[in-house]
Scaffold this motif. Structure first.
Motif, mmCIF file in Angstrom:
data_model
loop_
_atom_site.group_PDB
_atom_site.id
_atom_site.type_symbol
_atom_site.label_atom_id
_atom_site.label_comp_id
_atom_site.label_asym_id
_atom_site.label_seq_id
_atom_site.Cartn_x
_atom_site.Cartn_y
_atom_site.Cartn_z
ATOM 1 N N PRO A 180 0.835 -1.392 0.148
ATOM 2 C CA PRO A 180 0.046 0.028 -0.256
ATOM 3 C C PRO A 180 0.892 1.190 0.055
ATOM 4 N N GLY A 181 0.213 2.477 -0.083
ATOM 5 C CA GLY A 181 0.835 3.657 -0.099
ATOM 6 C C GLY A 181 1.476 4.344 -1.299
ATOM 7 N N TYR A 182 1.950 5.518 -1.332
ATOM 8 C CA TYR A 182 2.711 6.170 -2.247
ATOM 9 C C TYR A 182 3.899 5.360 -2.631
ATOM 10 N N TYR A 183 4.399 5.599 -3.934
ATOM 11 C CA TYR A 183 5.724 4.972 -4.559
ATOM 12 C C TYR A 183 5.588 3.404 -4.249
ATOM 13 N N PHE A 226 5.415 10.629 2.591
ATOM 14 C CA PHE A 226 6.266 9.917 3.809
ATOM 15 C C PHE A 226 6.556 8.755 3.391
ATOM 16 N N ASP A 227 5.396 7.994 2.649
ATOM 17 C CA ASP A 227 5.216 6.476 2.314
ATOM 18 C C ASP A 227 6.501 6.048 1.868
ATOM 19 N N ILE A 228 7.392 6.963 1.111
ATOM 20 C CA ILE A 228 8.748 6.496 0.509
ATOM 21 C C ILE A 228 9.510 5.818 1.344
ATOM 22 N N PHE A 229 9.651 6.217 2.509
ATOM 23 C CA PHE A 229 10.473 5.743 3.723
ATOM 24 C C PHE A 229 10.318 4.192 4.014
ATOM 25 N N GLU A 230 8.854 3.752 3.880
ATOM 26 C CA GLU A 230 8.586 2.448 4.187
ATOM 27 C C GLU A 230 8.776 1.672 3.025
ATOM 28 N N GLN A 231 8.634 2.264 1.826
ATOM 29 C CA GLN A 231 8.686 1.495 0.480
ATOM 30 C C GLN A 231 10.567 1.135 0.305
ATOM 31 N N TYR A 232 11.198 1.938 0.784
ATOM 32 C CA TYR A 232 12.693 1.557 0.689
ATOM 33 C C TYR A 232 12.997 0.600 2.098
ATOM 34 N N ASP A 233 12.323 0.483 3.090
ATOM 35 C CA ASP A 233 12.313 -0.209 4.096
ATOM 36 C C ASP A 233 12.128 -1.740 3.779
ATOM 37 N N ARG A 234 10.921 -1.605 2.949
ATOM 38 C CA ARG A 234 10.626 -3.217 2.112
ATOM 39 C C ARG A 234 11.817 -3.447 1.037
ATOM 40 N N VAL A 235 12.387 -2.582 0.282
ATOM 41 C CA VAL A 235 13.345 -2.987 -0.741
ATOM 42 C C VAL A 235 14.464 -3.613 0.144
ATOM 43 N N PHE A 236 15.039 -3.097 1.133
ATOM 44 C CA PHE A 236 16.286 -3.263 1.893
ATOM 45 C C PHE A 236 15.896 -4.742 2.507
ATOM 46 N N ARG A 255 20.379 5.110 -5.163
ATOM 47 C CA ARG A 255 19.252 5.333 -5.606
ATOM 48 C C ARG A 255 18.370 6.017 -4.508
ATOM 49 N N MET A 256 18.313 5.285 -3.279
ATOM 50 C CA MET A 256 17.513 5.755 -2.228
ATOM 51 C C MET A 256 17.681 7.365 -2.048
ATOM 52 N N ALA A 257 18.968 7.706 -1.802
ATOM 53 C CA ALA A 257 19.399 8.946 -1.595
ATOM 54 C C ALA A 257 18.951 9.978 -2.566
ATOM 55 N N LYS A 281 13.575 12.157 8.813
ATOM 56 C CA LYS A 281 13.552 10.765 8.562
ATOM 57 C C LYS A 281 14.572 10.289 7.421
ATOM 58 N N ALA A 282 14.589 11.019 6.479
ATOM 59 C CA ALA A 282 15.750 10.752 5.371
ATOM 60 C C ALA A 282 17.115 10.619 5.982
ATOM 61 N N ARG A 283 17.384 11.433 6.867
ATOM 62 C CA ARG A 283 18.801 11.401 7.497
ATOM 63 C C ARG A 283 18.830 10.038 8.089
ATOM 64 N N ALA A 284 17.574 9.659 8.972
ATOM 65 C CA ALA A 284 17.657 8.380 9.850
ATOM 66 C C ALA A 284 17.858 7.284 8.822
#
Length: 756
Positions: A180-183, A226-236, A255-257, A281-284
């Motif tokens: 779910p979510g954006y991105y 802000f959903d983009i952070f959870e999406q990259y959590d899923r990728v990693f 690519r994430m940065a 959040k991006a810094r974290a």
């Protein structure tokens, strides 16, 4: 089981949904199922889907009881998919014509890969279409299929779901689904590409990616970004669960940065007051997933520093400094250009005071393009019949290779260019020279024109704003007053030129020099030209050369050449020649014609293309008048005559006095060739009458007459005109080779008769 399952989720897209669904159902590859998912849309999208399902059994309507978002709507479509390959299409985008056929052909060529990546073009409300800037990554050269490790550059292409075809068995085996979510594309595309055992590419625009002025999800201000952070959590997390993919972590980290900084700097995405929280959040995430190893280009290091440090104010200061630096550089360049221009004009004024050089001639064609057209033929004639005259050609550097070695090359805007204009006795062009040119006493200017006029020209455009645009007619007449001689191919041209370009010049009704080659060329020349263009032996080569449309903001082809060739069969080849104002090639990126669709838009000589071809298809281009001198078949495709006549205006009704068969639609055009009307007796009669009216002087001696009259001063004893009946233009390669009637399936609507 269909070949393709095309999944289209829909939510609040009623204005675009028709075009999207039609682009799928209208594909020339009908072996598909269209799964349209109504994501509980509050507008008429659901009803539109039901209408399509009622009229076409290939459409499956899926209505969700509540809005679940783009990712889960795609999952709902996946549950119903039965095709060999899955294709996702956003409901405001469209498939290009014949896209699925090209995809199917490429899948077969590359042994049914897990993933096929194809290209897209962004389309704007203004009509502009811009191809993906990383299209070079989709080259079909090299081995295929391959793994991502063999072509890591694919990750530069936009990471979206809708520019790929996926083998359904591969997706189901790996258990891929959308979150779910954006991105939501992000945790789908990266794992899919990294896990695929076989990948292939298709270098063809298959999707038109609509750039909406308002209403697109990613262009909406919302904290959902802000959903983009959870999406990259899923990728990693996927990488952590598949240790064999760990070597991709540095690339994914970079690519994430890049992605985080893009979301931050794009205006309007993050609501007011949320930008500092986004950077925190991006810094974290940067610190959590940091994996050095992927090089970062210098120009993006500031943006990466923004993500690493999370300092909003510092970034704004750096951006302001960068902006001011750019403004300063732009101002400096402008001042330097102004100073250089002033120095060149001073140089020109000084050269005007020096003696005129009677043994110099300077030529140009089409605003600095290559050696060709009437000026090119005259330049060659100057060297042959007046060898004491030293010639120079004005062209931009990319066209210098077309200029003969014996001719001096001049670059527009240089000191040498202005010197040549100031001191050469003879000035030859098929358009006007720089308006700042001062015509000196003793200089002779030859205006060759560039064809016989069908469309309105000069002062006749004063009441045609679509064609005239911003023409300064007073400035035009000042340029006309510099002409000493104007070339004319026939009485019709003479009457038009003297009325629409009124001045005291002398008209030389001698024929057009560029057509001399048609009478001098040999069959060996034709064979050599066909071989150089890659025309298969024994085929019929048709030159397609449309003209410019004044009533269109963007120029685009009106014929589906790939479809035409499919109906005509393997004996026909099309040489597609786009007008220089066209923004995209006439051939597109289609590959399904097996090399029988040849883009010759960049060929330097239109005369060579005419000699190599067996017939001409055009609409309202003046090329028809030149081609008639070859006495080869001409077919007119006049599908928009009324619109063209209303916008541009013409000097006679081409449909009433054509040089051959006339088609008012694509299907009629196909029928004209399939039934042999293109070179039938009636077409031959029409061409003969057309030649008699418009080609009385094109006997191969036009350039010689001009040089002997203008340069050598001869007024009597010029070469006499050879009557039409006595001319022997070089025959086409197919002229002596009979072609049996085609047995292909007639186009939709059934066969039609030749239209005159």
């Amino acid at each position: 089981m269909p070949r393709f399952s095309v999944i289209v989720p829909a939510y609040k897209v009623q204005a675009y949904l028709h075009a999207c669904l039609e682009s799928v159902l209208g594909q020339s590859c009908p072996d598909l199922e269209l799964i349209a998912v109504d994501d509980c849309s509050p507008d008429a999208s659901g009803a539109i889907i039901d209408e399509f399902a009622a009229r076409d059994t290939r459409v499956r309507a899926v209505h969700l009881p509540q809005n679940v978002g783009l990712g889960h709507a795609r999952n709902a479509g996946l549950e119903h998919a039965t095709g060999d390959y899955l294709i996702f299409l956003d409901s405001d985008d469209t498939l290009t014509p014949d896209a699925l056929r090209a995809i199917a052909d490429r899948l077969k060529e590359t042994s049914e890969p897990d993933v096929l990546v194809y290209d897209y073009a962004r389309t704007y409300w203004s009509g502009e279409a811009v191809r993906n800037q990383f299209a070079a990554q989709l080259t079909e050269e090299g081995p295929a299929p391959f793994r991502l490790d063999d072509r890591p550059g694919l990750l530069k292409v936009l990471m979206v779901v809708w520019n790929k075809a996926y083998r359904r068995e591969f997706i189901e085996r790996e258990g891929f689904a959308f979150p779910p979510g954006y991105y939501e594309d992000t945790p789908w595309t990266y794992p899919v590409l990294m896990s695929a055992e076989t990948i292939a590419t298709l270098d063809r625009v298959c999707v038109h990616y609509r750039q909406r002025r308002h209403g697109s999800i990613l262009g909406t201000s919302s904290r959902k970004h802000f959903d983009i952070f959870e999406q990259y959590d899923r990728v990693f997390a996927y990488i952590d669960g598949h240790p064999e993919l760990a070597h991709w972590r540095p690339v994914l980290f970079r690519r994430m940065a890049d992605h985080f900084s893009t979301v931050f700097v794009r205006r309007g995405r993050l609501p007011r007051g949320s930008r500092a929280a986004f950077l925190r959040k991006a810094r974290a995430h940067y610190r959590r997933y940091r994996t050095p190893g992927a090089p970062v280009p210098f120009r993006t290091r500031v943006r990466h520093a923004l993500v690493r440090l999370g300092v909003h104010r510092t970034y704004r200061l750096l951006s302001l400094a960068s902006h001011l630096e750019g403004r300063a550089l732009k101002l400096t360049r402008s001042l330097l250009r102004t100073a250089r221009g002033a120095m060149l004009q001073l140089h020109y004024r000084l050269q005007l005071r020096l003696p005129l050089r009677a043994d110099r001639a300077v030529f140009s064609s089409y605003w600095g393009r290559g050696h060709g057209c009437n000026p090119g033929a005259l330049e060659s004639a100057f060297r042959s019949f007046a060898p004491h005259i030293r010639t120079a050609w004005i062209a931009h550097p990319e066209h210098h290779h077309t200029v003969p070695p014996a001719t001096r090359r001049l670059r527009p805007g240089t000191a040498a260019y202005w010197t040549a204009l100031a001191r050469s006795k003879y000035l030859v062009n098929n358009v006007n020279f720089d308006r700042r040119l001062i015509k000196r006493p003793g200089q002779i200017m030859i205006q060759t024109q560039h064809g016989t006029p069908l469309k309105r020209m000069g002062l006749d455009l004063q009441d045609r704003p679509a064609a005239a645009r911003d023409t300064d007619f007073a400035e035009l007449l000042r340029s006309v007053d510099k002409w000493d001689y104007v070339l004319s191919a026939n009485r019709h041209s003479t009457l038009v030129w003297e009325r629409v370009f009124p001045s005291s010049y002398t008209t030389l009704e001698y024929g057009l020099p560029r057509n001399d080659v048609f009478q001098r060329a040999t069959s060996a020349d034709v064979t050599r030209l066909r071989q150089s263009l890659g025309i298969p032996e024994g085929t019929v080569a048709v030159l397609y050369a449309p003209t410019y449309r004044d009533y269109r903001r963007t120029q685009r082809p009106t014929l589906d050449l790939d479809r035409v060739l499919r109906h005509l069969g393997p004996r026909f080849v099309v040489l597609a020649r786009a007008h220089h104002a066209y923004e995209t090639p006439l051939t597109g990126a289609a590959a399904s014609s097996s090399g029988r669709l040849i883009d010759v838009s960049g060929h330097p000589s239109i005369e060579s293309l005419c000699l190599a071809s067996d017939a001409l298809i055009t609409d309202y281009s003046s090329l028809m008048f030149d081609y008639a001198g070859l006495d080869r078949p001409i077919v007119i495709h006049a599908d928009d005559w009324e619109a063209y006549e209303a916008a541009r205006g013409t000097y006679f009704d081409l449909r009433a006095f054509p040089p051959g068969a006339v088609a008012r639609s694509e299907d009629e055009l196909i029928d004209i060739f399939a039934t042999e009307h293109w070179r039938g007796s009636r077409s031959t009669q029409l061409r003969a009458a057309f030649r008699e009216r418009f080609c009385p002087y094109d006997d191969g001696r036009a350039a010689k007459r001009v040089v002997r009259r203008v340069v050598l001063g001869e007024t009597a004893g010029l070469p006499p005109f050879i009557p039409l009946a006595e001319r022997q233009p070089v025959p086409s390669a197919a002229a002596a080779r009979p072609v049996a009637p085609l047995t292909t399936v007639p186009p939709p609507g059934g066969p039609v008769t030749e239209t005159l």
